[in-house]
Write an enzyme that holds these catalytic residues in place. Structure first.
Site, PDB file in Angstrom:
ATOM      1  N   CYS A  80      41.109  37.282  27.348  1.00 35.33           N
ATOM      2  CA  CYS A  80      41.404  36.474  28.535  1.00 35.33           C
ATOM      3  C   CYS A  80      41.624  35.013  28.183  1.00 35.33           C
ATOM      4  O   CYS A  80      40.751  34.362  27.609  1.00 35.33           O
ATOM      5  CB  CYS A  80      40.260  36.601  29.544  1.00 35.33           C
ATOM      6  SG  CYS A  80      40.503  35.581  31.015  1.00 35.33           S
ATOM      7  N   ARG A  83      39.486  31.626  30.613  1.00 38.05           N
ATOM      8  CA  ARG A  83      38.030  31.569  30.659  1.00 38.05           C
ATOM      9  C   ARG A  83      37.427  30.195  30.903  1.00 38.05           C
ATOM     10  O   ARG A  83      36.213  30.062  31.002  1.00 38.05           O
ATOM     11  CB  ARG A  83      37.454  32.165  29.369  1.00 38.05           C
ATOM     12  CG  ARG A  83      37.584  33.664  29.325  1.00 38.05           C
ATOM     13  CD  ARG A  83      37.073  34.224  28.010  1.00 38.05           C
ATOM     14  NE  ARG A  83      38.099  34.224  26.969  1.00 38.05           N
ATOM     15  CZ  ARG A  83      37.848  34.423  25.684  1.00 38.05           C
ATOM     16  NH1 ARG A  83      36.605  34.587  25.276  1.00 38.05           N
ATOM     17  NH2 ARG A  83      38.849  34.450  24.796  1.00 38.05           N
ATOM     18  N   TRP A 270      43.177  34.751  38.889  1.00 38.98           N
ATOM     19  CA  TRP A 270      44.513  34.562  39.457  1.00 38.98           C
ATOM     20  C   TRP A 270      45.507  34.910  38.358  1.00 38.98           C
ATOM     21  O   TRP A 270      45.152  35.039  37.192  1.00 38.98           O
ATOM     22  CB  TRP A 270      44.711  33.135  39.966  1.00 38.98           C
ATOM     23  CG  TRP A 270      44.435  32.067  38.954  1.00 38.98           C
ATOM     24  CD1 TRP A 270      45.253  31.656  37.932  1.00 38.98           C
ATOM     25  CD2 TRP A 270      43.233  31.277  38.864  1.00 38.98           C
ATOM     26  NE1 TRP A 270      44.632  30.673  37.211  1.00 38.98           N
ATOM     27  CE2 TRP A 270      43.403  30.406  37.761  1.00 38.98           C
ATOM     28  CE3 TRP A 270      42.044  31.205  39.604  1.00 38.98           C
ATOM     29  CZ2 TRP A 270      42.424  29.485  37.388  1.00 38.98           C
ATOM     30  CZ3 TRP A 270      41.079  30.293  39.217  1.00 38.98           C
ATOM     31  CH2 TRP A 270      41.277  29.451  38.133  1.00 38.98           C
ATOM     32  N   GLU A 275      52.469  37.171  33.091  1.00 37.40           N
ATOM     33  CA  GLU A 275      51.995  38.555  33.227  1.00 37.40           C
ATOM     34  C   GLU A 275      52.967  39.337  34.104  1.00 37.40           C
ATOM     35  O   GLU A 275      53.223  40.514  33.884  1.00 37.40           O
ATOM     36  CB  GLU A 275      50.610  38.603  33.877  1.00 37.40           C
ATOM     37  CG  GLU A 275      49.527  37.882  33.119  1.00 37.40           C
ATOM     38  CD  GLU A 275      48.179  38.061  33.818  1.00 37.40           C
ATOM     39  OE1 GLU A 275      47.789  37.138  34.567  1.00 37.40           O
ATOM     40  OE2 GLU A 275      47.555  39.117  33.647  1.00 37.40           O
TER      41      GLU A 275
HETATM   42  N1  ARG Z   1      48.165  41.740  33.230  1.00 37.12           N
HETATM   43  C1  ARG Z   1      47.637  42.454  34.359  1.00 37.12           C
HETATM   44  C2  ARG Z   1      48.703  42.596  35.443  1.00 37.12           C
HETATM   45  O1  ARG Z   1      49.754  42.076  35.308  1.00 37.12           O
HETATM   46  C3  ARG Z   1      46.416  41.751  34.939  1.00 37.12           C
HETATM   47  C4  ARG Z   1      45.307  41.439  33.967  1.00 37.12           C
HETATM   48  C5  ARG Z   1      44.341  40.394  34.468  1.00 37.12           C
HETATM   49  N2  ARG Z   1      45.025  39.147  34.721  1.00 37.12           N
HETATM   50  C6  ARG Z   1      44.455  38.041  35.236  1.00 37.12           C
HETATM   51  N3  ARG Z   1      45.210  37.004  35.438  1.00 37.12           N
HETATM   52  N4  ARG Z   1      43.177  38.004  35.532  1.00 37.12           N
HETATM   53  O2  ARG Z   1      48.505  43.183  36.462  1.00 37.12           O
END
Ligand code: ARG
Length: 404
Positions: A80, A83, A270, A275
């Protein structure tokens, strides 16, 4: 499935029948009380816990231990990048919930508290005072359900996240929705669920309890915050009908604190834009938008060296960030999040702690070398408390539930 060259999610080979390891309890309590002087001396607590473990094979965390342990688990999550704010985690103590119905309504509450739709109630004792916030202010939240009792079955959520989109293949072989969830969608259909067959159908929650078996629940609209994706300059982008959910809430990892295991402890942060923009919408085995967007941008795709893939990726990522910001929904870009992670490394060093980190997950999937997190190595330790993905949980989310 084992893919050579890829490292699996860390696992500590949990044996659900084994009693709590007193040494692990000891280590955790010492760290927890040392980091929180207001909890008082640890010795009297250690004596009680040792006696509890000797008599019953397990012990019960105080709300403070649970709260701080959950924060430590986030702090130790090597993959992560987010953090820096580990202390701000909102910990909802849901250890008393038993039935699928109770669990479901608390998961709905979780999404509302995380997504800003609901003020936090006074009942959430560990969450601090109630606060009214506008929708879209995403807060990191974890809901901790009952711990596993050694040798006894426990409740679980089959889904890997609370909000996920269904995936389908038409008779003509065309893929609709999120291909990642194809098998899970089929498993839900086998249990009687029927989706609309569209690109962004929200999957039901599959909640399994020892007494009730597995039951499906549709999330109410008020629990799911979503953002339609458009582009600041390309008008055609909005017509693609792309959207994404605001709250990534991982729901199938086990929280392990001081030898106690919480198999159901969904948590969220968030989103970092990449991602969604570089992975969920871009990967060839996900929504695969890169070739389509490149075509609509009229890029020259006849040669790799035109960097049409990279140019399309940047625009998809711009669209995601712009759309979330326009909708007032919290998101951050990879430059900001990388700078925050560097600040986290400095803070932790000052506190005399190592920051375990997995380079291949920390470095963003867009412009990696343009962020400071790229240019160094990290400690690879597996520190506890932590979150683990167990093989049965992975199998359930992959649509192949196994006996457990
Ligand atoms: N990468 C994953 C997704 O796109 C989520 C993982 C957790 N991501 C976060 N920003 N807490 O759904």
């Amino acid at each position: 499935m084992h893919v050579p060259g890829y490292r699996d999610t860390p696992t500590d080979e949990w044996d659900p029948a084994a009693p709590v390891d007193p040494a692990e309890a000891d280590d955790f309590l010492r760290a927890c009380y040392a980091e929180n002087p207001r909890l008082g001396p640890v010795e009297p607590r250690l004596a009680i816990v040792r006696a509890q473990i000797a008599a019953t094979g397990t012990y019960v965390h105080t709300p403070e231990e649970l709260g701080h342990g959950a924060k430590m688990a986030w702090r130790n999550s090597s993959r992560c990048i987010g953090r820096l704010y580990w202390r701000s985690l909102v910990v909802l103590d849901r250890r008393r919930a038993r039935t699928a119905e109770e669990i479901f309504s608390l998961l709905v509450r979780h999404l509302q508290v995380a997504g800003g739709a609901a003020p936090m109630s006074r009942l959430d004792a560990t969450a601090g005072p109630p606060v009214e916030r506008p929708p879209g202010t995403i807060r990191p939240v974890i809901s901790v359900f009952a711990p596993a009792v050694p040798g006894r079955p426990h409740a679980s959520v089959w889904n890997d996240q609370l909000v996920r989109y269904a995936g389908y293949v038409t008779e003509q072989g065309r893929r609709i929705g999120d291909p990642r969830n194809l098998a899970f969608t089929r498993a839900m259909e086998a249990l009687g669920w029927k989706g609309k067959g569209e690109a962004f159908d929200i999957l039901p929650l599959a909640i399994e309890t020892p007494h009730e078996g597995v039951q499906l629940f549709d999330l109410p609209e008020r629990a799911v915050l979503e953002v339609p994706v458009a582009h600041p300059e390309y008008g055609w982008f909005a017509e693609l009908g792309i959207r994404w959910h605001a709250v990534p809430a991982i729901s199938n990892m086990r929280l392990s604190i001081g030898g106690i295991n919480y198999p159901l402890a969904p948590f969220n942060g968030w989103y970092m834009g990449t991602e969604i923009g570089s992975r969920n919408l871009a990967d060839a085995d996900r929504y695969d938008l890169v070739p389509l967007v490149a075509r609509l941008m009229r890029l020259d795709t006849t040669s790799e060296s035109t960097l049409w893939r990279d140019r399309a990726l940047v625009e998809i990522n711009r669209a995601v960030l712009w759309s979330f910001e326009r909708a007032g929904v919290k998101i951050s870009d990879h430059h900001t999040e990388s700078a925050r992670f560097m600040a986290h490394l400095r803070n932790e060093e000052k506190a005399g702690r190592q920051v375990p980190a997995d380079w291949s997950w920390i470095v963003p999937p867009l412009s990696g070398g343009a962020t400071p997190v790229f240019h160094r190595y990290y400690h690879e330790a597996d520190l506890k408390p932590n979150f683990y993905l167990d093989a049965p949980a992975r199998a359930r989310a992959a649509g192949c539930p196994v006996a457990h």
